[in-house]
Design a protein around this motif. Structure first.
Motif, PDB file in Angstrom:
ATOM      1  N   GLN A  60       0.840  -1.211   0.000  1.00  0.00           N
ATOM      2  CA  GLN A  60       0.000   0.000   0.000  1.00  0.00           C
ATOM      3  C   GLN A  60       0.876   1.263   0.000  1.00  0.00           C
ATOM      4  O   GLN A  60       0.627   2.204  -0.763  1.00  0.00           O
ATOM      5  N   ASP A  61       1.906   1.255   0.829  1.00  0.00           N
ATOM      6  CA  ASP A  61       2.773   2.434   0.912  1.00  0.00           C
ATOM      7  C   ASP A  61       3.624   2.604  -0.351  1.00  0.00           C
ATOM      8  O   ASP A  61       3.960   3.723  -0.739  1.00  0.00           O
ATOM      9  N   THR A  99       1.334   4.267  -2.750  1.00  0.00           N
ATOM     10  CA  THR A  99       1.143   5.680  -2.350  1.00  0.00           C
ATOM     11  C   THR A  99       2.384   6.501  -2.708  1.00  0.00           C
ATOM     12  O   THR A  99       2.275   7.602  -3.262  1.00  0.00           O
ATOM     13  N   SER A 100       3.545   5.944  -2.413  1.00  0.00           N
ATOM     14  CA  SER A 100       4.796   6.640  -2.703  1.00  0.00           C
ATOM     15  C   SER A 100       4.957   6.836  -4.211  1.00  0.00           C
ATOM     16  O   SER A 100       5.330   7.916  -4.680  1.00  0.00           O
ATOM     17  N   ARG A 115       2.572   9.511  -5.441  1.00  0.00           N
ATOM     18  CA  ARG A 115       3.028  10.854  -5.047  1.00  0.00           C
ATOM     19  C   ARG A 115       4.114  11.358  -5.987  1.00  0.00           C
ATOM     20  O   ARG A 115       4.132  12.526  -6.359  1.00  0.00           O
ATOM     21  N   GLU A 116       5.000  10.461  -6.386  1.00  0.00           N
ATOM     22  CA  GLU A 116       6.135  10.882  -7.210  1.00  0.00           C
ATOM     23  C   GLU A 116       5.774  11.027  -8.686  1.00  0.00           C
ATOM     24  O   GLU A 116       6.302  11.897  -9.365  1.00  0.00           O
ATOM     25  N   ARG A 175       2.782  11.718 -10.007  1.00  0.00           N
ATOM     26  CA  ARG A 175       1.735  12.714 -10.299  1.00  0.00           C
ATOM     27  C   ARG A 175       2.297  14.002 -10.911  1.00  0.00           C
ATOM     28  O   ARG A 175       1.827  14.428 -11.969  1.00  0.00           O
ATOM     29  N   PRO A 176       3.320  14.611 -10.290  1.00  0.00           N
ATOM     30  CA  PRO A 176       3.854  15.851 -10.901  1.00  0.00           C
ATOM     31  C   PRO A 176       4.445  15.609 -12.293  1.00  0.00           C
ATOM     32  O   PRO A 176       4.351  16.476 -13.155  1.00  0.00           O
ATOM     33  N   ARG A 193       1.701  15.568 -14.800  1.00  0.00           N
ATOM     34  CA  ARG A 193       1.149  16.909 -15.042  1.00  0.00           C
ATOM     35  C   ARG A 193       2.045  17.701 -15.989  1.00  0.00           C
ATOM     36  O   ARG A 193       1.589  18.641 -16.615  1.00  0.00           O
ATOM     37  N   GLU A 232      14.091  17.240  -0.624  1.00  0.00           N
ATOM     38  CA  GLU A 232      13.013  17.075   0.360  1.00  0.00           C
ATOM     39  C   GLU A 232      13.561  16.978   1.777  1.00  0.00           C
ATOM     40  O   GLU A 232      12.889  17.348   2.731  1.00  0.00           O
ATOM     41  N   GLN A 257      10.451  18.243   4.106  1.00  0.00           N
ATOM     42  CA  GLN A 257       9.350  17.349   3.726  1.00  0.00           C
ATOM     43  C   GLN A 257       9.647  15.902   4.133  1.00  0.00           C
ATOM     44  O   GLN A 257       8.755  15.175   4.562  1.00  0.00           O
ATOM     45  N   VAL A 291       4.942   5.398   7.767  1.00  0.00           N
ATOM     46  CA  VAL A 291       5.184   4.871   6.414  1.00  0.00           C
ATOM     47  C   VAL A 291       6.263   3.788   6.457  1.00  0.00           C
ATOM     48  O   VAL A 291       7.242   3.906   7.198  1.00  0.00           O
ATOM     49  N   LEU A 313       8.761   3.378   0.914  1.00  0.00           N
ATOM     50  CA  LEU A 313       9.027   4.780   0.530  1.00  0.00           C
ATOM     51  C   LEU A 313      10.097   4.813  -0.566  1.00  0.00           C
ATOM     52  O   LEU A 313       9.955   5.507  -1.577  1.00  0.00           O
ATOM     53  N   ALA A 346       6.411  21.647   5.273  1.00  0.00           N
ATOM     54  CA  ALA A 346       6.404  20.196   5.121  1.00  0.00           C
ATOM     55  C   ALA A 346       5.796  19.697   3.818  1.00  0.00           C
ATOM     56  O   ALA A 346       5.937  18.528   3.486  1.00  0.00           O
ATOM     57  N   TRP A 378      -0.377   7.555   4.244  1.00  0.00           N
ATOM     58  CA  TRP A 378       0.757   7.070   5.044  1.00  0.00           C
ATOM     59  C   TRP A 378       0.263   6.555   6.391  1.00  0.00           C
ATOM     60  O   TRP A 378       0.812   5.627   6.958  1.00  0.00           O
TER      61      TRP A 378
END
Lengths: 253, 333
Positions: free
Chosen positions: A6-7, A10-11, A14-15, A17-18, A21, A84, A89, A98, A103, B88, B105
């Motif tokens: 799952q993580d 998600t990771s 997150r990476e 997506r930009p 775009r 980051e 971040q 996480v 990650l 953050a 998370w």
């Protein structure tokens, strides 16, 4: 295991997506390999190159360019983690529960997916120049590249974690790693034509085995002797990279 | 909620061992709002980083939300929210995307995570900024995003590391209003670090003063200030001889041991200095003492710090606590 998967997803989301775009960023990042492909490739396929016919040469040269992309992109992707980290971040993410390995895996997976998209474009660009892609062979090469990309970007993350907090050493270490790995792998010119000491150095470069395997696979020679050492080299680099980067992130946090 | 005993952290740097935190004891009950106050380099942020599992302690123990930070960091992480010193939210990511990812998370499902993100965007007046990248937001707006990130999973305990550092006074007031409102409505325990005296005095129910890696005072702001012995009258006279006369007159308003002289300056510690000052000045006038300046003041946390350490907090290498620096990045203490 469920949390890891799952993580990772998600990771990865997150990476990626930009990037989605701004897909032109992926294309612009290909400027260097495309230049090599067009300029260097044209020299190699010329009448005085001694490489043989254009089709054979492109069949030999394109996998080298793909590996070169695999080295340049993933090996420098750690700078995002570094950025980051210095921006705060990463600290925020590390306070969450996480999965640390997820990650790293998610981030490296994004590099590999980007790499695959670029590989497809490179093959498409090389086709009008005389490349006749062997589709299953090209797919197998991309699979090899994807896994290698994960391993190399994991090493880049490892460098980024080690270079914290200033990050000054990150680019120095990356260049020190990148150029020997690239020049001693035979991506642009055959190492077999070099002197014995050069061939000796190439023999300890895992990327050289991957290049040989990629060339065999790209030509559809799935059972060629070069394939197994290349696959083993990719597996070792990836397992080692992910393991060390995850450990460094756990310790660093 | 927090039980730390002998919590310490040392670092190896340049072949030497530097002790950043010397065995801190800290207990925080559920629902408290506690401020760790001290100059930069005092060990506040290092303490916070240990309590939030970012940094393993090298000495002592700490239990946060019922779990040991060393042996069960995963449990601690699920229970706490953290708003660090730096912004953050990722520069390349949209605000709402970062909130949803943060929820994921913490194990929230996709729909729950989106709902929670939208709720917090609304609560913190960020809805209009949901699709913006953090780099395009003002300092105050970015801080609100940071707080939303810290609250995504509805933590029982929220850590805030210098939450208002680098903000202009209006944004600072806004951020504090939001934090206090969230706390009032959700009853969460808040532990924060600050080097802004006025903030700690105004906002915290309990202040833990940290200096050189040690807790040097712990109590409510009122109690810490009361321990100093009340208000202060400070006058300066034209000559040291006048100061001597003023000191003897001043002793009638309080006790002799609470009167101090330093050249032409005289200070008195007493109750309700604002009421006593005019009477004191009249008596000095009758005695022919020429007074050049006179002021009464209530003790501040800076006075507490001065009494405990011999130096003022605002002289301890900090940005001016009354006029915060514009740079949002402060070195970790």
């Amino acid at each position: 295991m469920r949390k890891f998967l799952q993580d990772t997803v998600t990771s990865f989301h997150r990476e990626i997506r930009p990037e989605l775009r701004q897909p032109w960023g992926i294309v612009l990042a290909m400027a260097q390999p495309v230049l090599f492909l067009v300029l260097f490739g044209s020299v190699l396929t010329g009448p005085h190159s001694g490489f043989g016919g254009a089709e054979t040469t492109w069949q030999w040269f394109v996998p080298g360019i793909l590996i070169m992309m695999c080295l340049v992109g993933p090996l420098s992707c750690g700078h995002q983690l570094l950025s980051e980290s210095s921006g705060g971040q990463l600290e925020r993410i590390l306070v969450t529960p996480v999965h640390r390995a997820a990650l790293i895996t998610g981030r490296t997976l994004k590099e590999s997916v980007t790499l695959c998209a670029q590989a497809v474009l490179i093959i498409a660009i090389a086709t009008p120049f005389g490349l006749t892609p062997h589709i299953p062979g090209a797919l197998a090469t991309m699979l090899l590249l994807t896994v290698l990309g994960i391993g190399l970007s994991a090493f880049s993350h490892l460098l980024a974690i080690a270079a914290r907090p200033s990050g000054n050493l990150f680019w120095v270490a990356t260049q020190l790693l990148l150029f020997p790995l690239m020049l001693l792998s035979g991506v642009l010119l055959p190492i077999s034509a070099g002197p014995a000491w050069l061939r000796g150095l190439a023999a300890v470069n895992p990327v050289a085995y991957v290049v040989d395997a990629a060339r065999a696979l790209f030509a559809g020679q799935f059972l060629a002797p070069a394939v197994l050492p290349g696959v083993v080299a990719v597996a070792v680099v990836t397992a080692l990279g992910l393991g060390l980067a995850t450990r460094a992130l756990r310790r660093g946090s | 909620m927090i039980e730390a005993r002998g919590l310490g952290r040392s670092f190896r740097t340049g072949g030497q061992t530097v002790v950043a935190v010397h065995g801190i004891d800290l207990t925080v009950a559920e629902g408290e709002l506690v401020a760790l106050l001290g100059p930069n380099g005092a060990g506040k942020s290092t303490t916070l980083r240990m309590l939030t599992t970012l940094l393993p302690p090298t000495a002592g123990t700490a239990r946060v939300a019922g779990a040991d930070v060393r042996t069960a960091p995963e449990w601690v992480r699920t229970a706490i929210g953290y708003v660090g010193q730096h912004h953050a939210a990722g520069e390349n990511h949209r605000v709402r995307d970062e909130l949803v990812t943060q929820g994921r998370w913490y194990g929230l499902g996709p729909r729950r995570s989106r709902q929670r993100a939208d709720h917090l965007l609304d609560l913190l007046d960020l809805t209009a900024l949901a699709t913006r990248r953090p780099a395009t937001l003002s300092g105050g707006q970015r801080r609100r995003v940071d707080i939303a990130l810290g609250l995504m999973h509805q933590p029982r305990l929220l850590f805030l590391d210098e939450p208002s550092a680098g903000l202009d006074p209006r944004s600072r007031a806004d951020i504090w209003a939001q934090i206090l409102r969230l706390r009032r409505e959700h009853g969460i325990t808040v532990v924060l670090t600050t080097h802004y005296l006025d903030e700690a005095d105004r906002v915290a129910e309990r202040v833990v003063i940290v200096d050189a890696g040690r807790v040097i005072a712990d109590g409510t702001p009122a109690r810490l200030k009361a321990a100093l012995g009340g208000d202060q009258i400070r006058i300066t006279t034209e000559t040291p001889a006048d100061a001597g006369v003023a000191a003897s007159i001043g002793a009638r308003f309080t006790t002799p041991e609470r009167v101090g002289t330093d050249g032409t300056a005289v200070t008195l510690r007493l109750v309700r200095a604002d009421r006593e000052l005019p009477r004191f000045l009249r008596e000095l006038d009758h005695a022919g003492v020429t007074v050049t300046t006179a002021a009464s003041s209530r003790p501040s946390l800076d006075d507490v710090f001065l009494t405990l350490t011999g130096r003022r907090l605002r002289e301890s290498g900090d940005a001016d606590p009354v006029h915060p620096a514009t740079d949002p990045v402060h070195p970790a203490s």
